[in-house]
Write a protein that holds these residues in place. Structure first.
Motif, short mmCIF file in Angstrom:
data_model
loop_
_atom_site.label_atom_id
_atom_site.label_comp_id
_atom_site.label_asym_id
_atom_site.label_seq_id
_atom_site.Cartn_x
_atom_site.Cartn_y
_atom_site.Cartn_z
N ASP A 51 0.97 -1.17 0.02
CA ASP A 51 -0.14 -0.09 0.02
C ASP A 51 0.96 1.26 -0.16
OD1 ASP A 51 -1.99 1.97 0.09
OD2 ASP A 51 -2.18 1.53 2.55
N VAL A 52 0.98 1.91 -1.12
CA VAL A 52 1.73 3.34 -1.32
C VAL A 52 1.09 4.40 -0.77
CG1 VAL A 52 3.10 4.44 -3.06
CG2 VAL A 52 3.39 1.85 -2.97
N THR A 82 0.17 5.34 2.47
CA THR A 82 -0.75 4.61 3.32
C THR A 82 -1.55 5.37 4.22
OG1 THR A 82 -1.22 2.77 4.50
CG2 THR A 82 0.82 3.98 5.20
N TRP A 118 -5.57 1.54 -8.02
CA TRP A 118 -5.50 2.79 -7.75
C TRP A 118 -6.70 3.70 -7.68
CZ3 TRP A 118 -1.77 4.61 -12.68
CH2 TRP A 118 -0.58 4.22 -12.51
N PRO A 167 -2.94 7.81 -3.85
CA PRO A 167 -2.02 9.06 -3.88
C PRO A 167 -2.79 10.36 -3.81
CG PRO A 167 -2.32 8.20 -6.06
CD PRO A 167 -3.13 7.34 -5.37
N SER A 194 -2.77 1.59 -4.18
CA SER A 194 -2.52 3.15 -3.67
C SER A 194 -3.59 4.32 -3.92
CB SER A 194 -1.25 3.61 -4.52
OG SER A 194 -0.70 4.78 -4.08
N ASP A 227 4.95 5.02 3.14
CA ASP A 227 4.42 6.57 3.21
C ASP A 227 5.75 7.30 3.27
OD1 ASP A 227 1.53 7.94 3.77
OD2 ASP A 227 3.28 9.20 3.76
#
Length: 330
Positions: free
Chosen positions: A158-159, A161, A285, A232, A230, A183
């Protein structure tokens, strides 16, 4: 402020104060209720039962302090320090974005896509297994059992987070998965780690910028990533000034600003995928309004997927993009 004497009077006076501060009527009502329940440490059923009872004066200082913060524009979730996500309580601070309901749909899409991947892997179990997959006979519980034995023991990253809501939820829903959450913000990682500990989710936390820690030269280079998920930053930089004040002035800019068109993090991640030892089985995403098709095209350019799908949120907005490979056998 009006000094109502019963629970009901104090509650309604609080809602009026929020409305007078410029908060939308429905939001003022909902916000006052959320803060009131938190200040009292009680539930909605108990509140409705006690509406005509005298309000306990020892609770008034905490209630009025919370109400003042919300009236000044601070999000109710930061005032209470919590937000519920997928039925679980997550601590939130101004270091992290407040989890949104639409992101629960991303979690559900990842779980569904992973089940398809595991089902495809199950075809390796022979003709009987293949026939049951084709007929849809492999139910969620059966797939979970396969996961525990190895076929579905997926590695998820999980990018960005934030609060850890996605990583923790997915780990708790699929305990056999190996979950890493990353993160750029150390403060966000502290919040996420606290949530993981409080909810009993075993997650590894990594500080770094997008996929950098997992690329050549990074501390975690060469690690397999089966699922990359993610949410983002995706707000175009020029749109930040027009956001609601409670978002613009209180939620972390690092978690909001997606560059000139909001797609900068997606472009970087799409380019970074080629630097991994192996392409993930799934990339999932969350995106901003009118961004789904552009984000999907960034993934299609990798020419590595069996399917790139777009998932709509509760408002009918194209909100999530999933690219999946390994489905051809089904």
């Amino acid at each position: 402020m009006e000094r109502g004497r019963t629970y009901g009077e104090v509650w309604k006076a609080g809602a009026r104060r929020l409305a007078e501060a410029g908060i939308d009527g429905a939001e003022a009502e909902a916000g006052a209720e959320l803060l009131f329940l938190h200040a009292l440490g009680t539930g909605k059923a108990e509140l409705l039962r006690d509406l005509r009872e005298p309000f306990p004066e020892d609770k008034r200082p905490a209630w009025e302090a919370m109400l003042a913060r919300r009236a000044a524009g601070e999000p109710a979730q930061y005032v209470t320090g919590e937000q519920y996500f997928y039925g679980r309580r997550f601590a939130v601070t101004p270091a992290v974005l407040i989890p949104r309901p639409e992101t629960e749909l991303l979690a559900e899409a990842v779980l569904a896509g992973a089940a398809e991947i595991v089902a495809a892997q199950a075809l390796g179990g022979g003709a009987g297994s293949a026939e049951r997959v084709a007929k849809g006979a492999l139910a969620a519980g059966e797939l979970a059992e396969q996961g525990a034995s190895g076929a579905g023991a997926l590695r998820l990253l999980d990018v960005g987070t934030g609060s850890g809501a996605l990583a923790v939820t997915l780990k708790l829903e699929r305990p056999q998965w190996r979950v890493t959450a990353s993160d750029l913000s150390p403060d966000a990682l502290t919040v996420a780690a606290g949530n993981a500990a409080a909810l009993g989710a075993q997650i590894r936390f990594v500080q770094g910028d997008l996929l950098a820690p997992f690329l050549p030269g990074g501390d975690h280079a060469g690690e397999r990533i089966d699922i990359l998920v993610s949410n983002p930053p995706y707000i175009p930089s020029g749109d930040l000034a027009g956001l609601q004040p409670e978002v613009r002035e209180h939620e972390p800019r690092l978690a909001l600003d997606g560059g000139p068109d909001g797609l900068a993090p997606y472009r970087r991640m799409a380019a970074q995928l080629a630097g991994l030892d192996e392409m993930p089985k799934m990339v999932a995403w969350e995106v901003g309004i009118h961004q789904a098709e552009q984000a999907a095209e960034l993934l299609r350019q990798a020419n590595a997927w069996d399917e790139v799908r777009i998932v709509r949120d509760y408002a009918g907005i194209d909100r999530h993009v999933l690219a999946i490979r390994g489905l051809r056998k089904i």
